[in-house]
Design a protein around this motif. Sequence first.
Motif, short mmCIF file in Angstrom:
data_model
loop_
_atom_site.label_atom_id
_atom_site.label_comp_id
_atom_site.label_asym_id
_atom_site.label_seq_id
_atom_site.Cartn_x
_atom_site.Cartn_y
_atom_site.Cartn_z
N ALA A 45 0.89 -1.16 0.00
CA ALA A 45 0.00 0.00 0.00
C ALA A 45 0.92 1.21 0.00
O ALA A 45 1.48 1.58 1.03
N GLN A 80 -5.26 -1.02 -12.97
CA GLN A 80 -5.85 -0.82 -11.65
C GLN A 80 -6.39 -2.12 -11.06
O GLN A 80 -6.19 -2.42 -9.88
N LYS A 81 -7.02 -2.95 -11.92
CA LYS A 81 -7.55 -4.22 -11.44
C LYS A 81 -6.42 -5.16 -11.02
O LYS A 81 -6.50 -5.83 -9.99
N GLU A 98 -5.06 -4.02 -7.76
CA GLU A 98 -5.93 -4.32 -6.63
C GLU A 98 -5.85 -5.80 -6.25
O GLU A 98 -5.95 -6.15 -5.07
N ASN A 99 -5.67 -6.69 -7.25
CA ASN A 99 -5.66 -8.13 -6.98
C ASN A 99 -4.28 -8.66 -6.62
O ASN A 99 -4.15 -9.79 -6.14
#
Length: 585
Positions: free
Chosen positions: A446, A531-532, A535-536
């Motif tokens: 993060a 972005q996907k 996120e994964n």
Amino acid sequence: MKQILKPLVIISLSALLLSSCEADVDLKNIDSSAQVNMGLAMPVGTMSASLGDFLDLGDGIISVREDGVFQYVDTFVIQRNFHAINLEQYMTHTNQEFIISEQIPLGGLSQITLPAGNTYKLSFPMKMTLNNLNNTFENERVDSIYVKNSEFISTFSLKDLEMNFNDIDKVEITLDEHCSRAKGKTLEIPLQGSSFGEDIPINVDDFTISFIKDPTKDPDNSNVINEMGFIITFTIIPQTDLIINTLSAFTYDFDINFLEYETIWGWFKPSKFMRDSREIVLADEWDVWKDLKDLKVKLAEPSIDCKVSTSLGMPLTVNLDYLYVENPTTTIYAMFNNNKRLMWSMPEFVRLSDPLDKVAVNYYTFDKNPSNGAIDKLFDITPEKLAYSYEIVVNSDYSSEIKQHRLGTNTDIDLEVTAKIPFIFKEGAEFSYSDTLQDVDFSSLAIEDLISDIDFVDSLNTKTLQLMIGAESYIPFAVKAEFEFLDENGQPVDLSLTEEGNILNIPAPQEIRGSEVIKPAEALLTIALDQKGLENLPKVKSIVYKAFLGDNVATAALRTDTSLKFNIGLAVDVEAFLNLNFLTK
């Protein structure tokens, strides 16, 4: 991951600032905000595989040659009995009655008295017929047997005769003219401690029994018998007067306990076991074949070395009718100068004049040569079955000139086969290997958390994040590696990749000297995450790759230093907004 990234951020930003500042700059007079673009490289892990990972070396079947090249080696022995002879099948029991009056005439009287203390010698001829010996000549004719050791059982009883066993001074057996013995043809039966009706063992060693009727003629089917003869002599010294009548007799039971032969001469045909046809499912016969089969390789320069050892006193020929391999779509035969059939006449064999312990040894090698079967062609496919048919026959061209063969105690033909298959691959070879990088942890990636303890950074935005996989290959092939990204349950994680986005094509090394790779080939796979995918990414807990080896640029060996290595890391392109007011405090 967070613990790694935070120092990287601090060190990178500090280096950026310090490298652009001079000592006399007044920080109070500059703009209190700034924007910095930078990149971060973060290692994730390394996966590497040597040939030992591809091939199980634990059982010794796959070994390393002196030149460092791996090869599959397996040795096994096939025993085939040429012609089994078990002398026990001929053993019979003989009971004979020796009438004393035939040796000591009664002179017309019904009985006579032999005075005590005198010595009397009684000699009687005796024959033992061997059951079923030389009764039929379809498969064998026994001319003579050299007996290494034997044991006979003698039992003496009396008929119409009153005497003590101690009245018998000695009993001797003399072999007849059909028998010979270097230690002498006469031997004494041990009587001490024996009695009438008791079995008395007789051991006779190193003698030859001949079953040829007329030794001046060549042996043939009309010149053999099935008897062994000898003369038994009783020496009697009666301790009291001995009364003999017309019925007085010794009865003699004679048995063969065992005959241990060393050599048999005669005429013999191969047993039915000298012909063999088999179809072998390779995976059932050799456990290692499953691993080799999965490699889908075309192997170069295989050889099968055959060593045939036998004490048979006759020349032999091996007729190989066929040798082939097959899979569901293809059958390939070994071809001997364009012929499926091989006739191998063994030049070495035991002759009648050779020592009895002579063993003849013959060698034959199946290899890539056209005269030796061109067996490298058998590996142009991945075979599932191997089949062969052969027979061993007496060399008729030679045996027609002789009247006898010789069998030793080992009437087997021992075929020792050693298969050697070096892992030297030809063009078009391909096999696969899979490995997994465990305990991957992207969950703490993060980026905004990285600046929580850095006072002069207002914000840190991720512009792009790329998964980088670098390859280093000593394998002499082009390699295609496919990667999978799995969650904690082993299920694929959707990183929103393109169809070919998880494939890294590694060229074959260009610097190969002989069969050795001098310089590895290198390649880099860059996986850009949207972005996907970003996120994964924290869901990924392991990375699996499958490496497929394809066309190689040259024939090359797989050596001990053959390896494939992957370095996996992340490349982050970030945008940092700095609050320089912190530096003026």
